[in-house]
Design an enzyme around this catalytic site. Structure first.
Site, short mmCIF file in Angstrom:
data_model
loop_
_atom_site.label_atom_id
_atom_site.label_comp_id
_atom_site.label_asym_id
_atom_site.label_seq_id
_atom_site.Cartn_x
_atom_site.Cartn_y
_atom_site.Cartn_z
N CYS A 1 0.82 -1.23 0.00
CA CYS A 1 0.00 0.00 0.00
C CYS A 1 0.85 1.27 0.00
O CYS A 1 0.36 2.34 -0.33
CB CYS A 1 -0.93 0.01 1.20
SG CYS A 1 -1.98 -1.42 1.26
N ASN B 1 -10.15 -0.21 -0.13
CA ASN B 1 -8.68 -0.13 -0.12
C ASN B 1 -8.15 -0.67 -1.45
O ASN B 1 -8.21 -1.88 -1.70
CB ASN B 1 -8.17 -0.97 1.06
CG ASN B 1 -6.66 -0.95 1.20
OD1 ASN B 1 -5.96 -0.51 0.30
ND2 ASN B 1 -6.17 -1.44 2.32
N HIS C 1 -3.40 7.10 2.45
CA HIS C 1 -3.81 5.77 2.03
C HIS C 1 -5.16 5.47 2.69
O HIS C 1 -5.36 5.76 3.87
CB HIS C 1 -2.76 4.75 2.47
CG HIS C 1 -3.18 3.34 2.26
ND1 HIS C 1 -3.67 2.90 1.05
CD2 HIS C 1 -3.22 2.26 3.09
CE1 HIS C 1 -3.98 1.62 1.14
NE2 HIS C 1 -3.72 1.21 2.37
O1 UT7 Z 1 -3.81 -1.27 3.69
C1 UT7 Z 1 -2.83 -2.04 4.30
C2 UT7 Z 1 -2.85 -1.96 5.75
N1 UT7 Z 1 -4.06 -2.52 6.30
C3 UT7 Z 1 -4.67 -1.88 7.28
O2 UT7 Z 1 -4.26 -0.81 7.64
C4 UT7 Z 1 -5.84 -2.57 7.93
C5 UT7 Z 1 -5.81 -2.29 9.41
N2 UT7 Z 1 -6.85 -2.97 10.15
C6 UT7 Z 1 -8.15 -2.67 10.07
O3 UT7 Z 1 -8.55 -1.83 9.30
C7 UT7 Z 1 -9.10 -3.36 11.02
O4 UT7 Z 1 -8.37 -4.09 11.98
C8 UT7 Z 1 -10.11 -4.33 10.31
C9 UT7 Z 1 -11.13 -3.51 9.52
C10 UT7 Z 1 -9.36 -5.28 9.38
C11 UT7 Z 1 -10.88 -5.14 11.34
O5 UT7 Z 1 -11.53 -4.27 12.26
P1 UT7 Z 1 -11.39 -4.51 13.84
O6 UT7 Z 1 -12.24 -3.51 14.48
O7 UT7 Z 1 -9.92 -4.52 14.15
O8 UT7 Z 1 -12.04 -5.92 13.98
P2 UT7 Z 1 -11.40 -7.25 14.58
O9 UT7 Z 1 -10.45 -7.85 13.61
O10 UT7 Z 1 -10.92 -6.95 15.96
O11 UT7 Z 1 -12.68 -8.15 14.65
C12 UT7 Z 1 -13.78 -7.84 15.51
C13 UT7 Z 1 -14.89 -8.83 15.24
C14 UT7 Z 1 -14.45 -10.27 15.21
O12 UT7 Z 1 -15.42 -11.04 15.85
P3 UT7 Z 1 -15.18 -11.59 17.33
O13 UT7 Z 1 -13.94 -12.43 17.24
O14 UT7 Z 1 -14.99 -10.36 18.19
O15 UT7 Z 1 -16.44 -12.34 17.61
C15 UT7 Z 1 -14.43 -10.59 13.74
O16 UT7 Z 1 -14.67 -11.98 13.48
O17 UT7 Z 1 -15.50 -8.57 13.98
C16 UT7 Z 1 -15.59 -9.79 13.24
N3 UT7 Z 1 -15.49 -9.47 11.81
C17 UT7 Z 1 -16.56 -9.21 11.04
N4 UT7 Z 1 -17.88 -9.16 11.34
C18 UT7 Z 1 -18.71 -8.84 10.34
C19 UT7 Z 1 -14.38 -9.38 11.05
N5 UT7 Z 1 -14.71 -9.08 9.78
C20 UT7 Z 1 -16.07 -8.96 9.76
C21 UT7 Z 1 -16.98 -8.64 8.76
N6 UT7 Z 1 -18.29 -8.59 9.09
N7 UT7 Z 1 -16.61 -8.38 7.49
#
Ligand code: UT7
Length: 316
Positions: free
Chosen positions: A103, A273, A242
């Site tokens: 990215c 993204n 980004h």
């Molecule tokens: O561009 C390159 C660099 N990349 C980034 O900068 C990405 C950085 N990270 C992020 O943007 C975020 O961490 C994400 C958007 C990827 C995830 O958001 P989060 O608030 O960190 O969520 P999480 O991974 O902590 O997941 C929270 C919950 C989980 O459920 P449990 O384990 O708490 O029951 C996930 O399974 O959300 C669940 N989850 C979803 N639920 C509905 C993960 N993806 C989804 C989804 N829909 N698409």
């Protein structure tokens, strides 16, 4: 800029995986993304964006000395997509290579172009940020498939006495390389049936960890380009970041003491993204919308796989 015609919304994704429009919007700020068809590869979107950039800057393909393509989803592992693009454009006088900084590819590429221009080695450089990460996501994995879209953005870079890139600041931390990667297809793990069975051909991301690194890396990069040029954040009209997650940008804006809406350009809702393409696409749209005027200072800032990060301070 160039994006595929097909729009995939959060509502479409609700029918594909266990997710909701509300979750995606609240956690990421995304609503739609563009998805390429089977016959479209990186060089196709790169070509469309490049032709527009050449026309806008009144430079012919034959005038180009160098073509840099920032991508991690090129047409093939090799040869470089930049070489395929060179042929498509008929840019027969240009050297061409790809650079892999995920990215952060566009910000890295701009820094390389800046160095070539300053050294006097090249005068007309085409820089393209292009990625089609929808081709490498696992469409059954809700953790990743909702986050990415396809796109390309291109710029032509030439010497100028006042305008242009004033300062670039880049960083990397390979100790966290495994947090965002495709785990087969290289010389470490070639494509074998075993690797495919383990789904190693798909993009893997530890999103939660990357989030923390991203805020820190983007903030540090902004501060460093300001320090090195003895400017303050108040001198900067617009930050073109980004577009990985609105919440990452909210945190960066808050730490810089800025209003996200007023001082950051956001189009994540429309394109999600697009990896190396987010910044040149956002640059194109911010210019079209009149968000940047002659004399303005802008910061391009990014964070991505590698891990890599960086910023360019640019005078318009
Ligand atoms: O561009 C390159 C660099 N990349 C980034 O900068 C990405 C950085 N990270 C992020 O943007 C975020 O961490 C994400 C958007 C990827 C995830 O958001 P989060 O608030 O960190 O969520 P999480 O991974 O902590 O997941 C929270 C919950 C989980 O459920 P449990 O384990 O708490 O029951 C996930 O399974 O959300 C669940 N989850 C979803 N639920 C509905 C993960 N993806 C989804 C989804 N829909 N698409």
């Amino acid at each position: 800029m160039a994006v595929p015609d097909r729009v995939l919304t959060n509502h479409d994704l609700e029918k594909m995986v266990d997710t909701s429009d509300q979750w995606i919007r609240e956690r990421t700020g995304m609503f739609a993304r563009r998805v390429s068809d089977d016959s479209t590869a990186a060089s196709d979107l790169a070509f469309q964006a490049s032709e527009k950039a050449l026309a806008a800057s009144n430079v012919s393909a034959e005038d180009l000395d160098a073509i840099l393509v920032a991508t991690v989803s090129g047409d093939y592992s090799w040869p470089a997509t930049a070489c395929i693009l060179q042929k498509k454009l008929g840019a027969k006088n240009a050297m061409a290579f790809d650079l892999s900084a995920a990215c952060s590819g566009f910000v890295y590429g701009l820094s390389i172009a800046q160095a070539y221009i300053q050294s006097g080695q090249y005068k007309n450089i085409l820089l393209v940020g292009v990625d089609l990460l929808t081709k490498v996501v696992d469409w059954t994995d809700r953790n990743t498939c909702v986050l990415f879209g396809d796109g390309a953005g291109a710029v032509v870079i030439q010497p100028h006495e006042e305008k242009g890139v004033l300062c670039s600041e880049l960083g990397a931390d390979g100790s966290a390389a495994d947090m965002l990667c495709v785990r087969c297809g290289g010389s470490r793990v070639p494509v074998t049936q075993e690797a495919l069975d383990e789904k190693k051909q798909f993009l893997f991301m530890n999103g939660r960890e990357i989030f923390r690194y991203a805020v820190r890396g983007m903030l540090q990069s902004c501060n460093k380009v300001l320090e090195r040029t003895q400017k303050t954040i108040d001198d900067v009209s617009l930050i073109i970041p980004h577009q990985a997650n609105t919440r990452i940008l909210e945190a960066v804006a808050q730490k810089l003491g800025l209003s996200l809406k007023e001082r950051f350009y956001l189009n994540i809702e429309k394109y999600a993204n697009t990896s190396a393409a987010t910044i040149p696409i956002a640059l194109h749209e911010s210019l079209e919308e009149g968000r940047l005027k002659q004399g303005d200072l802008a910061i391009f800032v990014s964070f991505g796989g590698g891990l890599t990060w960086g910023a360019n301070l640019v005078q318009f």
